[in-house]
Design a protein around this motif. Structure first.
Motif: not given
Length: 343
Positions: A169-175
Motif C-alpha cells: 500500500i505504501g509503495e502504491s501511494l508513492d507511485k
C-alpha cells in the motif's frame, strides 16, 4: 531490588537510521536521522542509503545514550533489525550492533522488522488507547514494503493470513503520488491534500482478490489511466481537482482495507485489530477504523501514535526487550536477510 534491563534498539532496514533505548517498556530516548537525499531520485537508492547509515549510526547511538541520561555500560543488551529490508543498510546496522555487543560483552537480539511494527504497541503509551492489546489479535501491517494481515497469538507466535500479491500500500501511494506530480515520499502529500477534498467525487475500481490477500497494482493502473484520460481533455484537470482526487484515492484504499479486515474477523472470530506501519499514520485510514469501531462496539481498534508508525528504533528495542525477558538471544554469526520470512 533487581534492576530492570536496559535495551538499545538499532533500526536500519531502509533509509532512516533509528536508535532507541528502552527500560521497563518506557522509551528513554528515540533518535531518528532521516536521509533527505533520496527525495530527488524519486525513491530510496540502496547504495546511498548504506553509505549514509554508515555515517549516521554512531552519531545516532551517541545521541540516544546522551538523551536517555545513561552510560553505555548500563545497557544490558543490543537489538537490531535482521530483516526484511534493503540488504546493504541491514548489513551496516548488523555490523555495528555486533561490534557494540562484543565491545560491551552484552547479549545480541535480532528482530524481524514486520514483527517489530506490531510489537511497538507494547511500548508504554504507544497507541491512542494508552493500553496494551490482549492476545489474540489481528495485526494489519501497512508500510512501504509490506501489506499483511497477521494473526497474533502471542509475542512471538504469529501467522500471516494475507499479504499483498504485488505492490504494498505504501509503495502504491508513492507511485500514485508521482503521477500527481509529488516528490518522494509522496504518500504523506496525498494524505495532506486529501483533507480538503470530496472523497466521493471520483470512483476507482476495487481489486477483486480472493481470501485475505491484497493487490494494489490494478488500482494503481486505474488511477493512472483516469489521470491520462482527463489530462487529454483538460491540461489543468489535476490543478483544479487535486484535493478531490487525493481524497477519492484514499477513500477507496480505506474501503479495501476495511473489507479485508471484516473478512478476517469473520474467518477468525477475533475482534481486536492492531494497526501498524508507516501508512497507519494516514488520517483517512485512522479515521475509517475509528468510525468502524464506534459503529461496532464489540470491536477493539488499536492505532499507534504517529511517532511509532514509521520505522524507528523504539519498535526494535521493545521487541528486543520482550526477547530478552524470554532469553531468546542470538549468535554473533547470524546473517541479515532482505525478503520477508515466516515468523
Amino acid at each position: 531490588m533487581k534492576k530492570k534491563p536496559i535495551i538499545i534498539g538499532i533500526e536500519s532496514s531502509c533509509d532512516d537510521t533509528g536508535v532507541s533505548i528502552i527500560q521497563n517498556r518506557k522509551v528513554l530516548s528515540n533518535i531518528i536521522i532521516h536521509q533527505k537525499i533520496h527525495n530527488k531520485y524519486g525513491g530510496v537508492v540502496p547504495e546511498l542509503a548504506s553509505r549514509l547509515h554508515d555515517q549516521n549510526i554512531a552519531r545516532a547511538v551517541q545521541k540516544a545514550i546522551f538523551s536517555a541520561k545513561i552510560h553505555r555500560y548500563q545497557i544490558d543488551a543490543v537489538s537490531f533489525t535482521l530483516g526484511p529490508g534493503l540488504i546493504g543498510p541491514l548489513l551496516v546496522g548488523a555490523s555495528f550492533a555486533k561490534s557494540f555487543s562484543m565491545g560491551l560483552d552484552i547479549p545480541l537480539l535480532t528482530v524481524n522488522h514486520v514483527q517489530a511494527h506490531i510489537l511497538s504497541h507494547f511500548i508504554q503509551n504507544s497507541n491512542i488507547n494508552n493500553s496494551y492489546p490482549e492476545f489474540p489479535f489481528l495485526g494489519l501491517v501497512m508500510s512501504g514494503g509490506h501489506t499483511q494481515i497477521i494473526k497474533v497469538n502471542d509475542f512471538f507466535k504469529m501467522e500471516v493470513l494475507g499479504s499483498t500479491l504485488d505492490d504494498s500500500i505504501g509503495e502504491s501511494l508513492d507511485k500514485i503520488a508521482r503521477m500527481l506530480g509529488f516528490c518522494y515520499p509522496g504518500g504523506p502529500m496525498v494524505d495532506f491534500f486529501s483533507k480538503n477534498g470530496n472523497e466521493k467525487k471520483f470512483v476507482f475500481s476495487k481489486p477483486k482478490v480472493n481470501g485475505l490477500n491484497f493487490s494494489f497494482s490494478g488500482f494503481k493502473s486505474d488511477v493512472l489511466q483516469f489521470i491520462k484520460k482527463k489530462l487529454k481533455r483538460d491540461n489543468f484537470f489535476l490543478k483544479k481537482n487535486l484535493s478531490d482526487i487525493c481524497a477519492s484515492i484514499q477513500n477507496i484504499i480505506a474501503e479495501i482495507l476495511l473489507d479485508k479486515i471484516e473478512k478476517a474477523i469473520l474467518q477468525t472470530g477475533i475482534f481486536r485489530i492492531v494497526l501498524a506501519g508507516g501508512v497507519s499514520a494516514n488520517h483517512k485510514i485512522r479515521n475509517s477504523f475509528i468510525s468502524f469501531s464506534k459503529k461496532n462496539k464489540e470491536f477493539e481498534i488499536f492505532i499507534p501514535k504517529k511517532e511509532y508508525t514509521t520505522d524507528n528504533g523504539a519498535m526494535i528495542a521493545i521487541t528486543g526487550l520482550l526477547k530478552y525477558e524470554r532469553n531468546l538471544f542470538d549468535s554473533i554469526h547470524i546473517t541479515p536477510y532482505s525478503k520477508f520470512k515466516t515468523f
